[in-house]
Enzyme design. Structure first.
Site, PDB file in Angstrom:
ATOM      1  N   CYS A 149       0.870  -1.379  -0.046  1.00  0.00           N
ATOM      2  CA  CYS A 149       0.085  -0.006  -0.003  1.00  0.00           C
ATOM      3  C   CYS A 149       0.949   1.116  -0.083  1.00  0.00           C
ATOM      4  O   CYS A 149       2.085   1.033   0.325  1.00  0.00           O
ATOM      5  CB  CYS A 149      -1.021  -0.040   1.330  1.00  0.00           C
ATOM      6  SG  CYS A 149      -2.146  -1.203   1.395  1.00  0.00           S
ATOM      7  N   ARG A 199       1.812   1.104  -6.075  1.00  0.00           N
ATOM      8  CA  ARG A 199       1.762   0.240  -4.575  1.00  0.00           C
ATOM      9  C   ARG A 199       0.638  -0.381  -4.287  1.00  0.00           C
ATOM     10  O   ARG A 199       0.531  -1.290  -3.392  1.00  0.00           O
ATOM     11  CB  ARG A 199       2.553   0.880  -3.407  1.00  0.00           C
ATOM     12  CG  ARG A 199       3.705   1.702  -3.832  1.00  0.00           C
ATOM     13  CD  ARG A 199       4.153   2.701  -2.319  1.00  0.00           C
ATOM     14  NE  ARG A 199       4.282   1.781  -1.458  1.00  0.00           N
ATOM     15  CZ  ARG A 199       5.549   0.825  -0.885  1.00  0.00           C
ATOM     16  NH1 ARG A 199       6.585   0.948  -1.887  1.00  0.00           N
ATOM     17  NH2 ARG A 199       5.367   0.303  -0.079  1.00  0.00           N
ATOM     18  N   TRP A 216      -3.773  -1.561  -1.329  1.00  0.00           N
ATOM     19  CA  TRP A 216      -3.829  -3.061  -2.164  1.00  0.00           C
ATOM     20  C   TRP A 216      -4.326  -4.027  -1.088  1.00  0.00           C
ATOM     21  O   TRP A 216      -3.601  -4.408  -0.061  1.00  0.00           O
ATOM     22  CB  TRP A 216      -2.270  -3.547  -2.640  1.00  0.00           C
ATOM     23  CG  TRP A 216      -2.444  -4.840  -3.094  1.00  0.00           C
ATOM     24  CD1 TRP A 216      -2.867  -5.119  -4.366  1.00  0.00           C
ATOM     25  CD2 TRP A 216      -1.545  -6.004  -2.887  1.00  0.00           C
ATOM     26  NE1 TRP A 216      -2.832  -6.316  -4.872  1.00  0.00           N
ATOM     27  CE2 TRP A 216      -1.984  -7.105  -3.939  1.00  0.00           C
ATOM     28  CE3 TRP A 216      -1.026  -6.393  -1.746  1.00  0.00           C
ATOM     29  CZ2 TRP A 216      -1.556  -8.239  -3.888  1.00  0.00           C
ATOM     30  CZ3 TRP A 216      -0.525  -7.810  -2.031  1.00  0.00           C
ATOM     31  CH2 TRP A 216      -0.534  -8.863  -2.704  1.00  0.00           C
ATOM     32  N   ASN A 246       0.504   0.776   6.108  1.00  0.00           N
ATOM     33  CA  ASN A 246       0.990  -0.199   5.218  1.00  0.00           C
ATOM     34  C   ASN A 246       1.601  -1.493   5.865  1.00  0.00           C
ATOM     35  O   ASN A 246       2.458  -1.227   6.587  1.00  0.00           O
ATOM     36  CB  ASN A 246       1.971   0.509   4.136  1.00  0.00           C
ATOM     37  CG  ASN A 246       2.809  -0.296   3.211  1.00  0.00           C
ATOM     38  OD1 ASN A 246       1.990  -1.253   2.808  1.00  0.00           O
ATOM     39  ND2 ASN A 246       3.987  -0.101   2.908  1.00  0.00           N
ATOM     40  N   GLY A 247       1.039  -2.480   5.611  1.00  0.00           N
ATOM     41  CA  GLY A 247       1.790  -3.694   6.334  1.00  0.00           C
ATOM     42  C   GLY A 247       0.645  -4.768   6.596  1.00  0.00           C
ATOM     43  O   GLY A 247      -0.481  -4.488   5.869  1.00  0.00           O
ATOM     44  N   GLU A 249      11.550 -16.061 -16.650  1.00  0.00           N
ATOM     45  CA  GLU A 249      11.203 -14.773 -16.716  1.00  0.00           C
ATOM     46  C   GLU A 249      10.207 -14.205 -17.839  1.00  0.00           C
ATOM     47  O   GLU A 249       9.415 -13.690 -17.767  1.00  0.00           O
ATOM     48  CB  GLU A 249      12.455 -13.873 -16.360  1.00  0.00           C
ATOM     49  CG  GLU A 249      12.217 -12.273 -16.545  1.00  0.00           C
ATOM     50  CD  GLU A 249      11.178 -11.895 -15.475  1.00  0.00           C
ATOM     51  OE1 GLU A 249      10.885 -12.744 -14.477  1.00  0.00           O
ATOM     52  OE2 GLU A 249      10.594 -10.833 -15.744  1.00  0.00           O
ATOM     53  N   LYS A 268       6.857 -12.528 -17.345  1.00  0.00           N
ATOM     54  CA  LYS A 268       6.381 -11.179 -17.921  1.00  0.00           C
ATOM     55  C   LYS A 268       5.265 -11.219 -18.607  1.00  0.00           C
ATOM     56  O   LYS A 268       4.391 -10.430 -18.631  1.00  0.00           O
ATOM     57  CB  LYS A 268       7.627 -10.916 -18.465  1.00  0.00           C
ATOM     58  CG  LYS A 268       8.423  -9.497 -18.403  1.00  0.00           C
ATOM     59  CD  LYS A 268       8.568  -8.555 -17.599  1.00  0.00           C
ATOM     60  CE  LYS A 268       8.023  -8.563 -15.990  1.00  0.00           C
ATOM     61  NZ  LYS A 268       8.695  -9.071 -15.199  1.00  0.00           N
ATOM     62  N   GLU A 302       1.758 -11.916 -16.406  1.00  0.00           N
ATOM     63  CA  GLU A 302       1.463 -10.976 -15.387  1.00  0.00           C
ATOM     64  C   GLU A 302       0.708  -9.675 -16.101  1.00  0.00           C
ATOM     65  O   GLU A 302       0.130  -9.026 -15.384  1.00  0.00           O
ATOM     66  CB  GLU A 302       2.627 -10.499 -14.445  1.00  0.00           C
ATOM     67  CG  GLU A 302       3.805  -9.970 -15.050  1.00  0.00           C
ATOM     68  CD  GLU A 302       4.812  -9.354 -13.910  1.00  0.00           C
ATOM     69  OE1 GLU A 302       4.252  -9.451 -12.805  1.00  0.00           O
ATOM     70  OE2 GLU A 302       6.081  -9.557 -14.416  1.00  0.00           O
ATOM     71  N   HIS A 304       7.609 -35.351 -21.878  1.00  0.00           N
ATOM     72  CA  HIS A 304       7.002 -36.030 -20.742  1.00  0.00           C
ATOM     73  C   HIS A 304       5.840 -35.793 -20.139  1.00  0.00           C
ATOM     74  O   HIS A 304       5.790 -35.792 -18.984  1.00  0.00           O
ATOM     75  CB  HIS A 304       8.218 -36.284 -19.706  1.00  0.00           C
ATOM     76  CG  HIS A 304       9.503 -36.634 -20.319  1.00  0.00           C
ATOM     77  ND1 HIS A 304       9.862 -37.754 -20.437  1.00  0.00           N
ATOM     78  CD2 HIS A 304      10.640 -36.026 -20.339  1.00  0.00           C
ATOM     79  CE1 HIS A 304      11.066 -38.167 -20.908  1.00  0.00           C
ATOM     80  NE2 HIS A 304      11.741 -36.801 -21.095  1.00  0.00           N
ATOM     81  N   LYS A 337       3.361  -3.436  -6.735  1.00  0.00           N
ATOM     82  CA  LYS A 337       4.915  -3.120  -6.891  1.00  0.00           C
ATOM     83  C   LYS A 337       5.656  -4.021  -5.915  1.00  0.00           C
ATOM     84  O   LYS A 337       6.604  -4.613  -6.333  1.00  0.00           O
ATOM     85  CB  LYS A 337       5.223  -1.952  -7.181  1.00  0.00           C
ATOM     86  CG  LYS A 337       6.653  -1.899  -7.488  1.00  0.00           C
ATOM     87  CD  LYS A 337       7.277  -2.373  -8.925  1.00  0.00           C
ATOM     88  CE  LYS A 337       8.486  -2.005  -9.216  1.00  0.00           C
ATOM     89  NZ  LYS A 337       8.804  -2.856 -10.427  1.00  0.00           N
TER      90      LYS A 337
HETATM   91  C1  AGP Z   1       8.033  -8.778 -11.394  1.00  0.00           C
HETATM   92  O1  AGP Z   1       7.513  -8.389 -12.624  1.00  0.00           O
HETATM   93  C2  AGP Z   1       6.785  -8.944 -10.251  1.00  0.00           C
HETATM   94  N1  AGP Z   1       6.148  -7.703 -10.351  1.00  0.00           N
HETATM   95  C3  AGP Z   1       7.182  -9.721  -9.008  1.00  0.00           C
HETATM   96  O2  AGP Z   1       7.361 -11.100  -9.326  1.00  0.00           O
HETATM   97  C4  AGP Z   1       8.486  -9.058  -8.444  1.00  0.00           C
HETATM   98  O3  AGP Z   1       9.538  -9.558  -9.117  1.00  0.00           O
HETATM   99  C5  AGP Z   1       8.568  -9.826  -6.927  1.00  0.00           C
HETATM  100  O4  AGP Z   1       7.469  -9.496  -6.280  1.00  0.00           O
HETATM  101  C6  AGP Z   1       9.785  -9.533  -6.004  1.00  0.00           C
HETATM  102  O5  AGP Z   1       9.958  -8.016  -5.877  1.00  0.00           O
HETATM  103  P1  AGP Z   1      11.276  -7.586  -5.380  1.00  0.00           P
HETATM  104  O6  AGP Z   1      12.411  -7.693  -6.369  1.00  0.00           O
HETATM  105  O7  AGP Z   1      11.020  -6.119  -5.190  1.00  0.00           O
HETATM  106  O8  AGP Z   1      11.736  -8.162  -3.965  1.00  0.00           O
END
Ligand code: AGP
Length: 609
Positions: free
Chosen positions: A2, A27, A75, A99-100, A482, A486, A489, A505, A604
């Site tokens: 958040c 965030r 969030w 936040n938390g 990755e 990418k 997501e 397999h 994020k």
């Molecule tokens: C990356 O595109 C994602 N949004 C997510 O997997 C991110 O890499 C993961 O949450 C780790 O975040 P950080 O690198 O800030 O620890």
């Protein structure tokens, strides 16, 4: 997770709060709110939706004569997105934003309900407000009440707090979630990160774990575990408001992909001295590297994928056994720590709760730790024994690109440094490796970006599909992970990375006519094997896009489309492939007209476990 922001000073607070929330939306953005202090007391306006929904409410009913306020963009964790679950939350004489996550909120809620406290929302935050108000009702003193209340809480929190009897004053406290203070010409600020405050000031201070702050229009005072007040030791950020804006690009993600060449150079050049890999500026000497006999890389998401790629480079170049672990699993299946084990935690935000928890576990286990972090001064950066920053600059798009890219570049340079320190490679080989990372990689990214239109055309074959597969072997399988993340997501298309040799397999049964399969083959020695896997899927109807080196033998005969990669060095082909998979994901999501920078359900920085 958040975003929180606060201000008190001589200027109108409301536009500062709303402008800061616009920046903090990355965030979390499912609900939003503000608590504004006026001569009539504290007015709270909040709602489900993004900052625009709040601004509409404020236009209809403006808040006048307000020079002190706190704001929040959410969030959802406890309780879905709704007006009532939005922050700020009031309890009695206290209003706060959070936040938390308060892990013991249920126990605390029951205790409050026994005291006849009633709750409107489903959130842990409203419980925190009630506990704080309960302590405040007994003590009448904000600082004492905060200490007593937070002593009852378990979990992570960054709070911005207003007390009815203290107009113009804001309190802040953090444990486990980030919180920045800032000093402006017209007052004092708090925020979850500095990007929100760039329009107002460059002077900032990162609150430390457990530290409390008391802001008035003319002062900022810190309180630690002792009662002794102290003034923040202000720093000047190198970031600029422009660096947090889009700079003419359609999306932050595209801007950040194009920033990669510079980000790589900024991240690796401080680790090259006289042409040789050198991490002494990070407090890591050649002797330190020589003691490393085994590396455990721990991270989440894309950072974990960077660890997979970096781990292979560390093994192949430095000859050090390296394993990568998902941070949220690391504690429950702790790997055997042999002598000479080094734990490397990777995090762009430096605040990911799962990664922070794994770091703390590693430290409690007595293991030396190094963190690779992008956001300066963050918790993971500060709690690891040593920190190697990636200097990618602020990354706003939720889907990381330059964060991931620079993590790989730093891991690559670490592999070169270890190999050189242990004599596995000589000065000439080490210089050539360092140069390839510092020069070939950025150029390979630039060259691939010049082919954006070709990649955009290819995205047409992906955008309409329900399922897509990435395949590769060795380093390419690591890269495929990755590529798949990418793509899925930000486009919401199911995408899976598979070891090319493993597909047959079982999973190959999912291949249908037209199913896109993206094959990555940067490793020349593995090309033939992967090429035969390509033929296997193509003979079952797959539409194959192959990423292969320019010297690959007749890839057009086995793939439907080919993306050629440079052969100058491993770094060149690796970073070219990395850029291609990023652009395929971006162009596909953009073609689907999706919110590329803020994909649904994501945030994020995930600061809850
Ligand atoms: C990356 O595109 C994602 N949004 C997510 O997997 C991110 O890499 C993961 O949450 C780790 O975040 P950080 O690198 O800030 O620890």
């Amino acid at each position: 997770m958040c975003g929180i922001i606060g201000y008190t000073g001589s200027a109108n607070a409301v536009p500062k709060i709303t402008k800061g929330l616009e920046v903090l939306e990355y965030r979390g953005y499912d609900s939003v709110g503000i608590a504004a202090r006026t001569s009539d007391g504290v007015t709270t306006v909040k709602c489900r939706g993004r900052i625009g929904s709040l601004e509409e409410k404020l236009e209809r009913n403006p808040i006048e004569n307000c020079t002190c306020a706190i704001g929040h963009t959410r969030w959802a964790t406890h309780g879905g997105p709704s007006d009532v679950n939005a922050h700020p939350h009031r309890a009695g004489r206290v209003v706060l934003v959070h936040n938390g996550i308060i892990e013991n909120y249920k126990v605390l809620k029951e205790e409050m309900m026994k005291k006849e406290v009633t709750f409107l929302s489903e959130t842990d935050t409203e419980v925190a407000a009630a506990v704080l108000n309960d302590c405040y009702a007994e003590t009448g003193d904000p600082m004492t009440a905060i200490r007593q209340a937070t002593a009852k809480m378990k979990g992570s929190y960054a709070f911005g707090i207003l007390f009815d009897e203290f107009p113009g004053e804001v309190w802040a406290v953090r444990t486990g979630s980030p919180l920045i203070l800032a000093k402006g010409q017209d007052g004092y600020y708090l925020a979850s990160d500095m990007t929100a405050l760039l329009p107002f000031t460059k002077e900032y201070y990162c609150l430390e774990e457990g530290q409390l702050a008391h802001l008035t229009p003319t002062s900022a005072v810190l309180y630690g575990s002792d009662e002794n007040p102290k003034v923040p030791d202000w720093s000047i950020t190198a970031m600029t408001p422009e660096s947090a804006q889009k700079g003419g690009f359609k999306h932050f993600m595209l801007k950040e992909i194009f920033e990669q060449p510079e980000a790589i150079m900024k991240s690796v050049s401080p680790r090259i001295v006289d042409g040789l890999p050198n991490f002494s500026a990070d407090g890591i000497t050649a002797d330190f590297w020589r003691q490393v006999k085994n590396i455990q890389i721990v991270a989440c998401g894309s950072a974990m994928h960077a660890g997979l790629v970096g781990g292979r480079l560390l093994e192949e170049i430095a000859g050090v056994p390296t394993s990568s672990y998902i941070a949220s699993e690391f504690r429950y299946h702790p790997p055997l720590a042999v002598d000479g084990t080094l734990v490397v935690v990777i995090s762009q935000s430096g605040e990911t709760a799962d990664t922070l928890a794994a770091l703390r576990y590693a430290k409690e286990s007595g293991l030396p730790t190094v963190s690779i972090v992008n956001a300066v001064g963050t918790t993971i950066a500060r709690e690891a024994d040593r920190c190697v920053y990636t200097y990618a600059g602020p990354e706003i798009a939720v889907a990381t690109t330059k964060g991931y890219c620079t993590q790989v570049s730093v891991l690559y340079m670490m592999a070169a440094a270890i190999a050189h320190a242990t004599g596995r490679i000589d000065d000439t080989e080490a210089r050539d490796l360092a140069r390839s990372i510092a020069e070939d990689a950025p150029k390979a990214v630039l060259d691939m970006l010049e082919r954006s239109e070709e990649l955009r055309q290819m995205s047409a074959r992906l955008a309409a599909r329900e399922h897509i597969f990435y395949i590769g072997r060795g380093l390419d399988y690591a890269m495929s992970q990755e590529g798949a993340l990418k793509l899925k997501e930000i486009s919401y298309i199911h995408c899976e990375a598979y070891a090319a040799g493993e597909l047959k397999h079982g999973t190959i049964s999912l291949i249908e006519e037209g199913t896109p399969v993206i094959a990555i083959t940067t490793e020349a020695a593995l090309y033939d094997k992967t090429e035969s896997n390509v033929r296997e899927v193509r003979s079952r109807g797959a539409y194959v896009i192959m990423l292969c080196r320019e010297d690959a033998p007749n890839p057009e005969t086995s793939a439907d489309e080919v993306i050629y990669l440079p052969t100058k060095s491993t770094a060149a082909s690796l970073f070219a492939a990395m850029t291609a998979v990023q652009m395929l994901a971006y162009e596909t999501a953009d073609r689907l007209d999706l919110d590329v920078d803020r994909p649904r359900n994501l945030a994020k920085s995930v600061t809850v476990e």
